[in-house]
Design an enzyme around this catalytic site. Structure first.
Site, PDB file in Angstrom:
ATOM      1  N   SER A 153      22.494  42.885   2.692  1.00 56.40           N
ATOM      2  CA  SER A 153      21.329  42.495   3.494  1.00 56.40           C
ATOM      3  C   SER A 153      21.786  41.462   4.503  1.00 56.40           C
ATOM      4  CB  SER A 153      20.271  41.868   2.575  1.00 56.40           C
ATOM      5  OG  SER A 153      19.303  41.173   3.338  1.00 56.40           O
ATOM      6  N   TYR A 166      17.159  36.492  -4.573  1.00 53.29           N
ATOM      7  CA  TYR A 166      17.605  37.645  -3.771  1.00 53.29           C
ATOM      8  C   TYR A 166      18.800  37.246  -2.888  1.00 53.29           C
ATOM      9  CZ  TYR A 166      17.153  41.564  -0.431  1.00 53.29           C
ATOM     10  OH  TYR A 166      17.378  42.665   0.365  1.00 53.29           O
TER      11      TYR A 166
HETATM   12  C1  BGC Z   1      14.603  42.280   2.743  1.00 53.31           C
HETATM   13  C2  BGC Z   1      13.301  42.501   3.494  1.00 53.31           C
HETATM   14  C3  BGC Z   1      13.268  41.655   4.761  1.00 53.31           C
HETATM   15  C4  BGC Z   1      14.526  41.897   5.572  1.00 53.31           C
HETATM   16  C5  BGC Z   1      14.595  41.012   6.818  1.00 53.31           C
HETATM   17  C6  BGC Z   1      15.747  42.508   3.665  1.00 53.31           C
HETATM   18  O1  BGC Z   1      16.935  42.250   2.982  1.00 53.31           O
HETATM   19  O2  BGC Z   1      14.660  43.189   1.660  1.00 53.31           O
HETATM   20  O3  BGC Z   1      12.218  42.136   2.657  1.00 53.31           O
HETATM   21  O4  BGC Z   1      12.141  41.992   5.537  1.00 53.31           O
HETATM   22  O5  BGC Z   1      15.652  41.636   4.782  1.00 53.31           O
HETATM   23  O6  BGC Z   1      14.359  39.674   6.538  1.00 53.31           O
END
Ligand code: BGC
Length: 265
Positions: A153, A166
């Site tokens: 991410s 996360y």
């Molecule tokens: C998350 C999303 C978020 C995006 C941008 C992703 O890793 O799962 O919830 O909108 O990042 O911030």
């Protein structure tokens, strides 16, 4: 991109980015294992689409791909090991592992429960660690090379208030990839991260239904739109192919420019 003869496992592929990755890899000719935890109907839908590629394919350069669905909770190491074993049993081998399954939980740091912390870390990091370990053991045992692609991410770099567990999991994934690029290089195994920004998937359902939050987010995305699962899948297919043989240990952002668009309010 030609993945004919290759076998790929994509975790969490009954919906969203995982589903798009399965379809893209199948389109390139790979046989694919579709993994799900709680949406068998989504896995069946993905499978039907995979089989349709074969059916629709009349050109000589098309390759018939096949899919297979397997249920496993990536938060359980026992189920993770079983998933790898059963994938290998079904198709005879595995060449590509896409660690895609991931979850997030919203809460201010001071209210995060141990149960939510464990749920996020177990799926996003521990499951990835041991899926990768089982895959590497299989490659070593069969004396073959392979490709690992982690769906990370932008939040392996970028803070995301109220999603600390996360972010910790994705930061861990970044170092997992760097470490294993070094440790697995001599075995001819590559590992890379694909780091999506805001993509139109079920993980973002709440955001997609909140016009105010969505508007504010779009302001931060230079390309002016959310990403589509296919935007992520095409990069994964490239990294899974022989065209990417010399690429390892890197993170590739698919975020419309979001990461570099910090603006003081
Ligand atoms: C998350 C999303 C978020 C995006 C941008 C992703 O890793 O799962 O919830 O909108 O990042 O911030």
């Amino acid at each position: 991109m030609n993945l004919a003869g290759k076998v790929a496992l994509v975790t969490g592929s009954s919906q969203g980015i995982g589903q798009a990755i399965v379809l893209r890899l199948a389109q390139a000719g790979a046989n694919v294992v579709i993994n799900y935890r709680s949406h068998p109907e989504g896995a069946e839908e993905t499978l039907a689409k995979v089989e349709a590629f074969g059916g629709n394919c009349h050109m000589a350069q098309c390759h018939q791909s096949h899919g297979y669905t397997l249920k496993a909770d990536l938060g359980s190491v026992e189920e993770v090991r079983q998933l790898i074993t059963e994938s290998i049993e079904h198709f005879g081998k595995l060449d590509i592992l896409v660690n895609n399954a991931g979850i997030e939980k919203h809460a201010p740091f001071w209210e995060v429960t141990e149960a939510d912390y464990d749920a996020v870390m177990n799926v996003n990091l521990k499951g990835v660690f041991f899926a990768t370990q089982s895959f590497v053991q299989h490659l070593i045992a069969t004396q073959r090379t392979g490709k690992i692609i982690n769906i990370s991410s932008v939040h392996e770099e970028l803070p995301f208030p109220n999603f600390t567990a996360y972010c910790v999991s994705k930061g861990g994934m970044k170092m997992l990839t760097r470490n294993l690029a070094v440790e697995l290089g001599a075995l001819g195994i590559t590992i890379n991260n694909v780091a999506p920004g805001a993509i139109e998937t079920p993980i973002n359902t709440k955001l997609l239904n909140d016009p105010e939050k969505l508007g504010a987010l779009l302001q931060n995305i230079p390309l002016g739109r959310l990403g589509k699962p296919q935007d992520v899948a095409s990069l994964v297919a490239f990294l899974a192919s022989a065209d990417a043989d010399y690429i390892t240990g890197s993170t590739f952002f698919v975020d419309g420019g979001l990461l570099w668009n910090y603006q003081e309010q």
